[in-house]
Design a protein around this motif. Structure first.
Motif, short mmCIF file in Angstrom:
data_model
loop_
_atom_site.label_atom_id
_atom_site.label_comp_id
_atom_site.label_asym_id
_atom_site.label_seq_id
_atom_site.Cartn_x
_atom_site.Cartn_y
_atom_site.Cartn_z
N ASP A 57 81.49 36.12 46.47
CA ASP A 57 80.43 35.49 47.26
C ASP A 57 80.24 34.04 46.83
OD1 ASP A 57 79.02 35.55 44.84
OD2 ASP A 57 78.00 37.41 45.35
N ALA A 58 79.25 33.40 47.41
CA ALA A 58 79.01 31.98 47.14
C ALA A 58 77.97 31.78 46.04
CB ALA A 58 78.55 31.29 48.43
N SER A 59 78.04 32.59 45.00
CA SER A 59 77.06 32.51 43.92
C SER A 59 77.09 31.14 43.25
CB SER A 59 77.36 33.59 42.87
OG SER A 59 78.68 33.46 42.37
N GLY A 60 75.91 30.65 42.92
CA GLY A 60 75.79 29.35 42.26
C GLY A 60 75.60 28.18 43.21
N TRP A 61 75.79 28.42 44.51
CA TRP A 61 75.58 27.39 45.52
C TRP A 61 74.41 27.80 46.41
CZ3 TRP A 61 78.60 22.86 46.17
CH2 TRP A 61 79.64 22.72 45.24
N MET A 62 73.67 26.82 46.90
CA MET A 62 72.48 27.11 47.69
C MET A 62 72.35 26.07 48.80
SD MET A 62 70.14 25.81 44.57
CE MET A 62 71.53 26.21 43.50
N ILE A 63 71.45 26.35 49.72
CA ILE A 63 71.20 25.44 50.83
C ILE A 63 69.82 24.82 50.66
CG2 ILE A 63 70.94 25.24 53.33
CD1 ILE A 63 72.84 27.65 53.57
N GLU A 64 69.78 23.48 50.69
CA GLU A 64 68.52 22.74 50.59
C GLU A 64 68.47 21.69 51.68
OE1 GLU A 64 68.04 20.97 46.77
OE2 GLU A 64 68.02 22.87 45.68
N ASN A 65 67.48 21.79 52.55
CA ASN A 65 67.28 20.81 53.62
C ASN A 65 68.55 20.58 54.43
OD1 ASN A 65 64.56 20.30 52.75
ND2 ASN A 65 65.36 18.96 51.15
N GLY A 66 69.25 21.66 54.74
CA GLY A 66 70.44 21.56 55.58
C GLY A 66 71.70 21.14 54.87
N ALA A 67 71.65 21.00 53.56
CA ALA A 67 72.83 20.62 52.77
C ALA A 67 73.16 21.72 51.78
CB ALA A 67 72.57 19.31 52.03
N VAL A 68 74.44 21.89 51.50
CA VAL A 68 74.86 22.85 50.48
C VAL A 68 74.96 22.09 49.16
CG1 VAL A 68 77.32 22.54 51.07
CG2 VAL A 68 76.58 24.55 49.77
N THR A 69 74.44 22.68 48.10
CA THR A 69 74.36 21.99 46.83
C THR A 69 74.57 22.96 45.67
OG1 THR A 69 73.00 20.52 45.44
CG2 THR A 69 71.85 22.24 46.67
#
Length: 221
Positions: free
Chosen positions: A42-54
């Protein structure tokens, strides 16, 4: 009509939205269904903030589920002051220990704070470079903390890096000249040194916060 509806539902459910002229959104600001962390499920460690992946840069690189061969990739990116990241393509993902990271097999479009990075930078380490191989012809990046637009085009052996509309790198992948350049780099004995057609695209988590948005791809014949 039923076939058309079925295809539309498939792409919507998979998170793959195809727009006009063959462009596909890899990340539209809403989900990471087309991505996973390198060698994870999965995409663990990455998140979405204000429409951006970070990411905080400490959880590994984010890679596409799909492999790509010939394509135009466009994306917006923002690096924090003193930050370092990149977009890597032709990434091979196997359990072989030689493939310890995405950049062990794939060329990197470098992203860095060109003026504020704490260490001295070589030309091949600046934004838009083919990292450690080919330097950018000019510095076209905006200051750290501001959004930039990137483009990578791979068409057969021909590869182009663009920063904010400026063509900064053009090289031919897998040619004798490329092999000579790689032999002089840190990649000389890595899987990177063996050219290959297809691979995944990766967003690098390099110990520093980085932001990406509006990631889209157009596959070329």
């Amino acid at each position: 009509m039923r076939i058309l509806i079925s295809l539309l539902l498939f792409f919507l459910l998979s998170g793959q939205i195809i727009g006009q002229k063959g462009w596909t959104m890899l990340f539209d600001g809403s989900n990471l269904s087309q991505w996973h962390t390198y060698k994870n499920k999965d995409a663990s460690g990455w998140m979405i903030e204000n429409g951006a992946v970070t990411s905080d840069g400490k959880s590994g690189d984010l890679v596409t589920n799909k492999d790509f061969t010939n394509f135009i990739l466009e994306f917006d990116f923002k690096i924090q002051p003193k930050g370092n990241s990149g977009v890597i393509y032709k990434v091979l993902e196997t359990d072989d220990k030689a493939f310890f990271s995405t950049y062990a097999s794939g060329p990197e479009y470098q992203i860095i704070d060109d003026t504020g990075y704490p260490d001295k930078l070589n030309e091949t380490q600046k934004t838009g470079s083919n990292y450690d191989i080919y330097p950018p012809s000019s510095i076209a990046s905006k200051p750290a903390g501001e959004w930039n637009h990137g483009l990578i085009k791979v068409s057969g052996k021909k590869v182009t890096h663009v920063v904010n509309g400026v063509n900064v790198v053009h090289y031919e992948y897998g040619t004798p000249a490329w092999q000579t350049a790689v032999a002089k780099s840190k990649f000389a004995t890595w899987p990177y040194a063996h050219s290959h057609a297809a691979g995944k695209i990766a967003l690098q988590g390099h110990n520093d916060p980085v932001y990406f948005k509006n990631i889209k791809i157009k596959e070329l014949r």
